[in-house]
Scaffold this motif. Structure first.
Motif, PDB file in Angstrom:
ATOM      1  N   LEU A 122       0.864  -1.184   0.000  1.00  0.00           N
ATOM      2  CA  LEU A 122       0.000   0.000   0.000  1.00  0.00           C
ATOM      3  C   LEU A 122       0.900   1.234   0.000  1.00  0.00           C
ATOM      4  O   LEU A 122       1.953   1.247   0.634  1.00  0.00           O
ATOM      5  N   PHE A 123       0.483   2.244  -0.722  1.00  0.00           N
ATOM      6  CA  PHE A 123       1.232   3.512  -0.726  1.00  0.00           C
ATOM      7  C   PHE A 123       0.244   4.662  -0.868  1.00  0.00           C
ATOM      8  O   PHE A 123      -0.906   4.469  -1.274  1.00  0.00           O
ATOM      9  N   GLY A 124       0.698   5.859  -0.545  1.00  0.00           N
ATOM     10  CA  GLY A 124      -0.140   7.052  -0.703  1.00  0.00           C
ATOM     11  C   GLY A 124       0.269   7.800  -1.957  1.00  0.00           C
ATOM     12  O   GLY A 124       1.449   7.864  -2.290  1.00  0.00           O
ATOM     13  N   VAL A 125      -0.713   8.405  -2.626  1.00  0.00           N
ATOM     14  CA  VAL A 125      -0.432   9.123  -3.871  1.00  0.00           C
ATOM     15  C   VAL A 125       0.318  10.432  -3.605  1.00  0.00           C
ATOM     16  O   VAL A 125       1.022  10.934  -4.472  1.00  0.00           O
ATOM     17  N   ASP A 126       0.171  10.941  -2.367  1.00  0.00           N
ATOM     18  CA  ASP A 126       0.816  12.221  -2.077  1.00  0.00           C
ATOM     19  C   ASP A 126       1.181  12.308  -0.601  1.00  0.00           C
ATOM     20  O   ASP A 126       0.874  11.388   0.179  1.00  0.00           O
ATOM     21  N   GLU A 127       1.822  13.407  -0.225  1.00  0.00           N
ATOM     22  CA  GLU A 127       2.257  13.587   1.157  1.00  0.00           C
ATOM     23  C   GLU A 127       2.391  15.081   1.432  1.00  0.00           C
ATOM     24  O   GLU A 127       2.543  15.876   0.501  1.00  0.00           O
ATOM     25  N   VAL A 128       2.293  15.426   2.699  1.00  0.00           N
ATOM     26  CA  VAL A 128       2.483  16.820   3.111  1.00  0.00           C
ATOM     27  C   VAL A 128       3.981  17.046   3.288  1.00  0.00           C
ATOM     28  O   VAL A 128       4.625  16.342   4.063  1.00  0.00           O
ATOM     29  N   GLY A 129       4.523  18.006   2.576  1.00  0.00           N
ATOM     30  CA  GLY A 129       5.960  18.266   2.661  1.00  0.00           C
ATOM     31  C   GLY A 129       6.274  19.352   3.677  1.00  0.00           C
ATOM     32  O   GLY A 129       5.596  20.387   3.720  1.00  0.00           O
ATOM     33  N   GLY A 130       7.283  19.096   4.526  1.00  0.00           N
ATOM     34  CA  GLY A 130       7.736  20.123   5.468  1.00  0.00           C
ATOM     35  C   GLY A 130       7.258  19.907   6.892  1.00  0.00           C
ATOM     36  O   GLY A 130       7.424  20.789   7.741  1.00  0.00           O
ATOM     37  N   VAL A 131       6.645  18.755   7.164  1.00  0.00           N
ATOM     38  CA  VAL A 131       6.157  18.449   8.527  1.00  0.00           C
ATOM     39  C   VAL A 131       6.741  17.096   8.954  1.00  0.00           C
ATOM     40  O   VAL A 131       7.146  16.306   8.097  1.00  0.00           O
ATOM     41  N   PRO A 132       6.785  16.805  10.259  1.00  0.00           N
ATOM     42  CA  PRO A 132       7.199  15.457  10.661  1.00  0.00           C
ATOM     43  C   PRO A 132       6.157  14.441  10.188  1.00  0.00           C
ATOM     44  O   PRO A 132       4.958  14.761  10.192  1.00  0.00           O
ATOM     45  N   LYS A 133       6.585  13.265   9.804  1.00  0.00           N
ATOM     46  CA  LYS A 133       5.600  12.300   9.288  1.00  0.00           C
ATOM     47  C   LYS A 133       4.653  11.820  10.389  1.00  0.00           C
ATOM     48  O   LYS A 133       3.576  11.306  10.108  1.00  0.00           O
TER      49      LYS A 133
END
Ligand code: GLP
Length: 244
Positions: free
Chosen positions: A63-74
């Motif tokens: 499973l994977f995500g199409v996108d992510e929030v950049g610049g924050v801790p995961k």
């Protein structure tokens, strides 16, 4: 075009979850992409509940995500990593990185890491199924209007409302970069099968533009009219303005 309209939100969530469960059962080493947001939370919970009941084999899936929030801790609760982990991947007992991979939230070289992520998906045989959310402005992942159809994974813009909320929730000061990290439109177009999911009356207008308007980079989702294997899964509210 292959359009499915479910009568209400409950039927929609159930139908979307069924697409994921059937994919896992039919091909136990499937590579499946997910989207975060209000549209997909319930379907992720339904898949988790079905797994708890039936215990189908998830040990070989990715499973994977199409996108992510950049610049924050995961670990931030609004990061796509943490949302997917709490909504679905932990519930299915998935192991990182064998069964669960994500684009990075932080990096000293996003270009290198995004390329590596694309290579990893390819090494796993490519994307068998992508459950793809739809932004109110027609975005796919973080590919905002105006993004070239030829774009590959990388950094894109975040809408200002979302950026403000994330700044507030994470205490990220103005001036410190935040952005969207996303698979590109070309990457999405190359996926073997897509289920575009949209529910609710806030999506009615953009669903009509996506399906009945011209294919244009001003509406990234309109690109899907040309995908060879894309189902548009809607609830009746999202489909309300369609004349097709
Ligand atoms: C967000 C995410 C997308 C998501 C979309 C729809 O910006 N980056 O991946 O698909 O918007 O969100 P929602 O389902 O909350 O409308």
């Amino acid at each position: 075009m292959f359009i499915t309209v479910e009568k209400d939100e409950q039927a929609f969530d159930k139908a979307a979850a069924a697409r994921i469960i059937a994919q896992i059962k039919n091909k136990p080493d499937s590579v499946i992409g997910l989207s975060t947001g209000r549209t997909t939370g319930n379907m992720h919970r339904l898949v988790s509940e079905a797994y708890a009941r039936e215990g189908f084999d998830c040990s070989h899936i990715t499973l994977f995500g199409v996108d992510e929030v950049g610049g924050v801790p995961k670990e931030y609760s609004g990061a796509c990593y943490t949302m997917l982990k709490t909504q679905i991947t932990d519930n299915l007992g998935l192991v990182e990185p064998d069964n669960f991979i994500m684009l990075p939230t932080m990096s000293d070289d996003f270009e290198r890491d995004c390329k590596a992520f694309r290579d990893e998906l390819a090494a796993r045989g490519g994307v068998d199924l992508m459950i793809l959310g739809l932004g109110e402005n027609g975005h796919l992942g973080f590919n905002q209007p105006g993004t070239p159809f030829e774009s590959r994974a990388g950094i894109n813009k975040m809408l200002s409302d979302l950026e403000e909320r994330i700044r507030r929730e994470t205490g990220t000061p103005e001036g410190q970069w935040l952005g969207g990290i996303t698979l590109g439109l070309k990457d999405i177009m190359e996926m073997k099968r897509i289920v575009l999911v949209a529910k609710g009356s806030n999506k009615t207008a953009i669903v009509k533009e996506m399906l009945e308007g011209p294919v244009t980079e001003d509406v990234p989702a309109s690109m899907l009219q040309n995908h060879p294997c894309c189902e548009f899964l809607l609830d009746s509210a999202a489909a309300a303005a369609l004349t097709l």
